[in-house]
Scaffold this motif. Structure first.
Motif, PDB file in Angstrom:
ATOM      1  N   ALA A 423       1.533  -1.259   0.544  1.00 40.94           N
ATOM      2  CA  ALA A 423       0.160   0.175  -0.234  1.00 40.94           C
ATOM      3  C   ALA A 423       1.235   1.236  -0.173  1.00 40.94           C
ATOM      4  O   ALA A 423       1.809   1.591   0.746  1.00 40.94           O
ATOM      5  CB  ALA A 423      -0.915   0.052   1.449  1.00 40.94           C
ATOM      6  N   THR A 424       0.359   2.220  -0.389  1.00 46.33           N
ATOM      7  CA  THR A 424       0.785   3.346  -0.675  1.00 46.33           C
ATOM      8  C   THR A 424       0.401   4.720  -0.272  1.00 46.33           C
ATOM      9  O   THR A 424       0.737   5.418   0.424  1.00 46.33           O
ATOM     10  CB  THR A 424       1.434   4.296  -2.426  1.00 46.33           C
ATOM     11  OG1 THR A 424       0.892   4.501  -2.795  1.00 46.33           O
ATOM     12  CG2 THR A 424       2.099   3.034  -2.666  1.00 46.33           C
ATOM     13  N   ALA A 425      -0.735   4.352   0.763  1.00 46.84           N
ATOM     14  CA  ALA A 425      -1.968   5.200   1.051  1.00 46.84           C
ATOM     15  C   ALA A 425      -0.863   6.354   2.099  1.00 46.84           C
ATOM     16  O   ALA A 425      -0.617   5.190   3.286  1.00 46.84           O
ATOM     17  CB  ALA A 425      -3.525   5.133   1.454  1.00 46.84           C
ATOM     18  N   ASN A 426      -1.185   7.500   2.267  1.00 47.27           N
ATOM     19  CA  ASN A 426      -1.057   8.119   3.947  1.00 47.27           C
ATOM     20  C   ASN A 426      -1.723   7.247   5.424  1.00 47.27           C
ATOM     21  O   ASN A 426      -3.054   7.100   5.012  1.00 47.27           O
ATOM     22  CB  ASN A 426      -1.127   8.914   4.458  1.00 47.27           C
ATOM     23  CG  ASN A 426      -0.533   9.781   3.027  1.00 47.27           C
ATOM     24  OD1 ASN A 426       1.281   9.487   3.396  1.00 47.27           O
ATOM     25  ND2 ASN A 426      -0.352  11.570   2.923  1.00 47.27           N
ATOM     26  N   GLY A 427      -1.162   6.919   6.028  1.00 44.56           N
ATOM     27  CA  GLY A 427      -2.059   6.231   6.869  1.00 44.56           C
ATOM     28  C   GLY A 427      -1.564   4.636   7.426  1.00 44.56           C
ATOM     29  O   GLY A 427      -2.521   4.382   8.584  1.00 44.56           O
ATOM     30  N   THR A 428      -1.410   4.474   6.411  1.00 48.47           N
ATOM     31  CA  THR A 428      -1.170   2.540   6.140  1.00 48.47           C
ATOM     32  C   THR A 428      -0.232   2.540   7.832  1.00 48.47           C
ATOM     33  O   THR A 428       0.865   2.614   7.625  1.00 48.47           O
ATOM     34  CB  THR A 428      -0.424   1.833   4.674  1.00 48.47           C
ATOM     35  OG1 THR A 428      -1.680   2.572   3.862  1.00 48.47           O
ATOM     36  CG2 THR A 428      -0.616   0.822   5.429  1.00 48.47           C
TER      37      THR A 428
END
Length: 534
Positions: A423-428
């Motif tokens: 994943a590359t989403a902020n907050g992962t």
């Protein structure tokens, strides 16, 4: 928990696809002409590529994108085209491209129906314009026609829910079988827009892979925000190497609505990335300034450096004021981009220590081919809002160059610090997982005490938390103290802001165990080692 299939590191060139030493350079028809193409359009651009000096600057591929084929086949299943659009068929246009000393590229879709069916752009919807069910037949036909490069889109594959890794492996294998028959290898461009994290599996089966959506959609004006978004999405340096490249999409340099400064910023970002340089503007009508940008020999040389490295962010002292560095061939050589993402001009400093250099270093402006002088510890430039300054720096390697990627391995678990499912989403929130060498387990410890992954995400204490139990996540690197870590001689990793230890929650050792901050207590779930990424 399901994991992405495939390997992360870029291997040597595979026999199924062409062996290329540097990122492909050329021109593609889509950004200017969309589906409204025929032999006359392509010939006009071929001639302009030669007469403009682009061929002499290294641009060699002429890529015919979507719109050349309307899904028709003969009784034997072979692709047929409109002879009014393509007199002599596709072999004739490939022969014309070759007659000018250039290479020919063509396009298809991985699914049954191509993008022209789902998103008709300048031509009626074209059913059956994909290659699914005809992989061996179509790629052999492309090779027999004389094409050197094939881009395989994902509109049909996406609509049908195909598995990207397995589908493109079948396509790569079909290209290998075609090459075995014709002796003509083809460059394979995987265009699945980043679906299924191609940087983890495409390096083994292709030459380049798209990492994001289109940089411009039909009928839109060019946008620097889209340039930056595609640049960010392509930050997967551990996947890239000679012959295998992250692809942030075709260039929009010289498209109507882009200024000269925007053109230079755009090309600088692609050059520092070592990205494919596939122009998309109208070569026959481009301005002298656009031509000068695209053919600047020193900037092109940065992109085409034989090491094939992707530049990475090495500093961001203030949010939006970023320094990127790319190791170049030769002793102590770097390309540097000072990128100002803010709304006002600002000074940005490249420190030699962040570039892995020691002592003084010489600085050069490749756009003007001007030596700017020698500087003791770094170089500062005032960068206009929304623009970039591109430099080359030559000094002395200090300790082997830029910081190298490492795996962070738990002393108790023997498992790696891992970003779930790439994943590359902020907050992962990061976790433990079996060490596998993929880019989501490759961390770089910078001179600024940041642990970065993918080149642009930092290990981060969630919401600047300083209490035990705070989740450890990834977030855009922003220079804040909750993204700074001390690597300690006792094997612990402690947050500079919190002084708490990186901890496997509940002393867990299983795959999927989440990582948190916790009071340092000497227990083995807080022991870590940084090992060279495999």
């Amino acid at each position: 928990m399901a994991r992405d299939a495939g390997a992360a590191a870029a291997p040597a060139a595979q026999p199924s696809v062409a062996s290329i030493a540097t990122p492909p350079m050329g021109w593609a028809s889509w950004n200017t002409f969309a589906a409204k193409i025929d032999a006359n359009v392509i010939k006009g651009q071929v001639d302009a590529m030669v007469s403009s000096g682009m061929k002499d600057a290294g641009y060699s591929y002429v890529n015919i994108d979507e719109g050349w084929w309307q899904g028709t086949r003969d009784s034997a299943g072979n692709i047929t085209v409109d002879p009014g659009d393509w007199p002599g068929g596709m072999k004739a246009i490939a022969d014309y491209i070759h007659s000018k000393g250039l290479k020919a590229g063509i396009y298809t879709d991985a699914g049954r129906n191509g993008c022209g069916y789902y998103y008709p752009t300048g031509r009626p919807a074209a059913p059956n314009s994909g290659s699914e069910g005809h992989y061996d037949q179509d790629f052999l036909q492309f090779s027999q026609w004389g094409f050197d490069y094939v881009k395989v889109d994902w509109c049909g594959g996406n609509a049908e829910g195909l598995d990207p890794a397995a589908t493109y492996k079948s396509i790569s294998d079909a290209i290998g079988r075609a090459t075995a028959q014709t002796g003509r290898p083809m460059v394979l461009s995987v265009c699945d827009w980043g679906n299924g994290s191609p940087w983890n599996w495409a390096p083994g089966i292709s030459n380049l892979w798209r990492t994001s959506q289109d940089i411009i959609y039909y009928g839109q004006s060019p946008s620097m925000s889209r340039v930056l978004a595609n640049f960010d999405a392509a930050q997967h340096p551990s996947a890239q190497g000679p012959g295998h490249y992250n692809d942030p999409d075709m260039l929009i340099v010289g498209m109507p609505g882009f200024s000269g400064a925007q053109n230079r910023t755009h090309l600088a970002l692609w050059a520092i990335s070592g990205a494919p340089l596939l122009a998309g503007n109208n070569l026959a009508t481009m301005s002298d300034d656009t031509k000068a940008v695209l053919t600047d020999r020193e900037v092109v040389a940065i992109d085409q450096d034989p090491l094939g490295r992707q530049g990475t962010k090495v500093a961001e002292d203030h949010t939006g004021l970023q320094v990127y560095s790319k190791v170049l061939s030769g002793d102590g050589r770097r390309a540097v981009v000072l990128l100002n993402r803010t709304g006002s001009a600002a000074d940005i400093t490249a420190r030699w220590s962040d570039l892995g250099l020691t002592g003084s270093a010489a600085v050069r402006d490749p756009w003007t081919a001007t030596d700017l002088g020698s500087f003791a510890t770094g170089y500062t430039a005032n960068v206009p809002a929304g623009q970039a300054v591109l430099l080359t720096v030559t000094g002395v390697d200090g300790g082997g160059g830029q910081p190298q990627a490492r795996q962070i391995v738990g002393g108790q678990s023997g498992r790696c610090v891992d970003v779930p499912n790439s994943a590359t989403a902020n907050g992962t929130q990061v976790q433990l997982w079996d060490c596998n060498g993929r880019s989501n387990q490759s961390w770089t410890y910078t001179a600024g005490k940041r642990l970065t992954v993918y080149g642009n995400k930092c290990l981060d204490a969630n919401n600047q938390g300083t209490s035990a139990g705070t989740a450890v996540i990834i977030w855009d690197c922003n220079g804040q103290p909750n993204q700074e870590w001390n690597v300690n001689s006792d094997g612990t990793l402690t947050g500079v802001q919190s002084n708490l230890c990186l901890d496997a929650n509940g002393q867990g050792t299983a795959n999927g165990t989440k990582l948190v901050l916790w009071t340092c207590n000497g227990q083995p779930n807080q022991q870590w080692s940084l090992r060279a990424a495999s």
